[in-house]
Write a protein that holds these residues in place. Structure first.
Motif, PDB file in Angstrom:
ATOM      1  N   ASN A 258     -19.515  28.972 -64.319  1.00 55.49           N
ATOM      2  CA  ASN A 258     -19.184  29.669 -65.564  1.00 55.49           C
ATOM      3  C   ASN A 258     -18.198  28.790 -66.341  1.00 55.49           C
ATOM      4  O   ASN A 258     -17.004  28.791 -66.068  1.00 55.49           O
ATOM      5  CB  ASN A 258     -18.568  31.041 -65.261  1.00 55.49           C
TER       6      ASN A 258
ATOM      7  N   TRP B 204     -28.637  35.102 -66.887  1.00 56.00           N
ATOM      8  CA  TRP B 204     -27.649  35.695 -65.978  1.00 56.00           C
ATOM      9  C   TRP B 204     -28.278  36.864 -65.242  1.00 56.00           C
ATOM     10  O   TRP B 204     -28.814  37.783 -65.870  1.00 56.00           O
ATOM     11  CB  TRP B 204     -26.423  36.158 -66.764  1.00 56.00           C
TER      12      TRP B 204
ATOM     13  N   ARG C 162     -18.959  36.346 -64.993  1.00 54.93           N
ATOM     14  CA  ARG C 162     -20.344  36.053 -64.618  1.00 54.93           C
ATOM     15  C   ARG C 162     -20.421  34.834 -63.694  1.00 54.93           C
ATOM     16  O   ARG C 162     -19.666  33.874 -63.855  1.00 54.93           O
ATOM     17  CB  ARG C 162     -21.201  35.804 -65.866  1.00 54.93           C
ATOM     18  N   CYS C 163     -21.371  34.902 -62.762  1.00 51.31           N
ATOM     19  CA  CYS C 163     -21.670  33.769 -61.874  1.00 51.31           C
ATOM     20  C   CYS C 163     -23.071  33.274 -62.211  1.00 51.31           C
ATOM     21  O   CYS C 163     -23.982  34.078 -62.434  1.00 51.31           O
ATOM     22  CB  CYS C 163     -21.624  34.194 -60.409  1.00 51.31           C
ATOM     23  N   TYR C 164     -23.229  31.971 -62.223  1.00 50.91           N
ATOM     24  CA  TYR C 164     -24.537  31.386 -62.519  1.00 50.91           C
ATOM     25  C   TYR C 164     -24.975  30.492 -61.362  1.00 50.91           C
ATOM     26  O   TYR C 164     -24.152  29.793 -60.763  1.00 50.91           O
ATOM     27  CB  TYR C 164     -24.479  30.559 -63.809  1.00 50.91           C
TER      28      TYR C 164
ATOM     29  N   SER D 232     -25.337  28.710 -67.579  1.00 48.73           N
ATOM     30  CA  SER D 232     -24.084  29.037 -68.265  1.00 48.73           C
ATOM     31  C   SER D 232     -24.140  28.603 -69.725  1.00 48.73           C
ATOM     32  O   SER D 232     -23.732  29.347 -70.630  1.00 48.73           O
ATOM     33  CB  SER D 232     -22.910  28.360 -67.550  1.00 48.73           C
TER      34      SER D 232
ATOM     35  N   SER E 192     -15.612  27.486 -63.169  1.00 52.08           N
ATOM     36  CA  SER E 192     -16.674  26.526 -63.506  1.00 52.08           C
ATOM     37  C   SER E 192     -17.133  25.730 -62.282  1.00 52.08           C
ATOM     38  O   SER E 192     -18.331  25.539 -62.065  1.00 52.08           O
ATOM     39  CB  SER E 192     -16.195  25.571 -64.599  1.00 52.08           C
TER      40      SER E 192
END
Length: 209
Positions: A49, A63, A78-80, A86, A44
């Motif tokens: 995330n 995404w 996943r990367c935001y 997110s 996070s």
């Protein structure tokens, strides 16, 4: 991250996700707090995330397909780019893939049970479904109180702002009244200087004796 700081940071994103998908923002925040350790996890804090969403499936509006592995033998996550992405992606996922849970978002205990005993919570990854369910319910109660406190603080700020704006409005009205009075008097003085005297001096008045 302290709990109230977590709420302050994530509350707006949760509300925007609620507006877009109709999911209870308290439930959204509870799940975010649980999955991210109140925003303390690496996933996070570094990659935005907050829900532990894995990098499977096709990219979507929130995404772009970016992912990270936090260890050589771990899942892809996943990367935001933005925190809000997110929250939107989570709400989209719940509403599209976990409709029974989404329908119960305003009933935290029912929602927690639906999520805990769904594919979202995986015993294969070490999740204890019953403990997960209890944690979600407990966090919903805690966050409900924190959100209520935040709303009270916001209301107080709004009341203070309204009073402050009213004082400014009164002061501006006073300045306008003074300004109008000054302009009125100035125009009156100007007219008295420009207009001829109503009793003009004649040549006879200038004659002596």
């Amino acid at each position: 991250m302290k709990k109230q700081l977590f709420i302050n940071k994530c509350y707006e994103a949760a509300c925007r996700a609620w507006e877009a998908f109709g999911l209870n923002p308290v439930v959204i925040l509870a799940q975010a707090a649980l999955e991210s350790g109140w925003g303390q996890s690496t996933l996070s804090s570094r990659y935005n995330n907050y829900f532990g969403i894995t990098a499977y499936g096709k990219p979507n509006d929130y995404w772009n397909g970016a992912f990270v592995q936090l260890g050589s033998h771990t899942l892809k996550f996943r990367c935001y780019y933005l925190l809000s992405q997110s929250f939107f992606d989570y709400a989209r996922l719940i509403c599209s893939n976990y409709a029974p849970a989404a329908a119960m978002s305003y009933h935290p205990e029912a929602f927690a049970k639906e999520i805990a005993y769904s594919r979202y919570s995986s015993e294969g990854n070490g999740d204890n479904r019953e403990a997960y369910c209890r944690s979600v319910v407990s966090l919903c109660r805690t966050i409900g109180k924190l959100v209520s406190e935040k709303e009270v603080i916001n209301q107080k700020k709004q009341l203070f702002l309204c009073k402050y704006l009213k004082k400014i409005e009164s002061f501006v009205s006073f300045l306008l009244a003074v300004s109008n009075l000054f302009v009125f008097r100035w125009k009156k003085i100007c007219r008295s200087r420009v207009c001829p005297c109503p009793y003009p001096v004649t040549s006879q008045d200038n004659t002596l004796g």
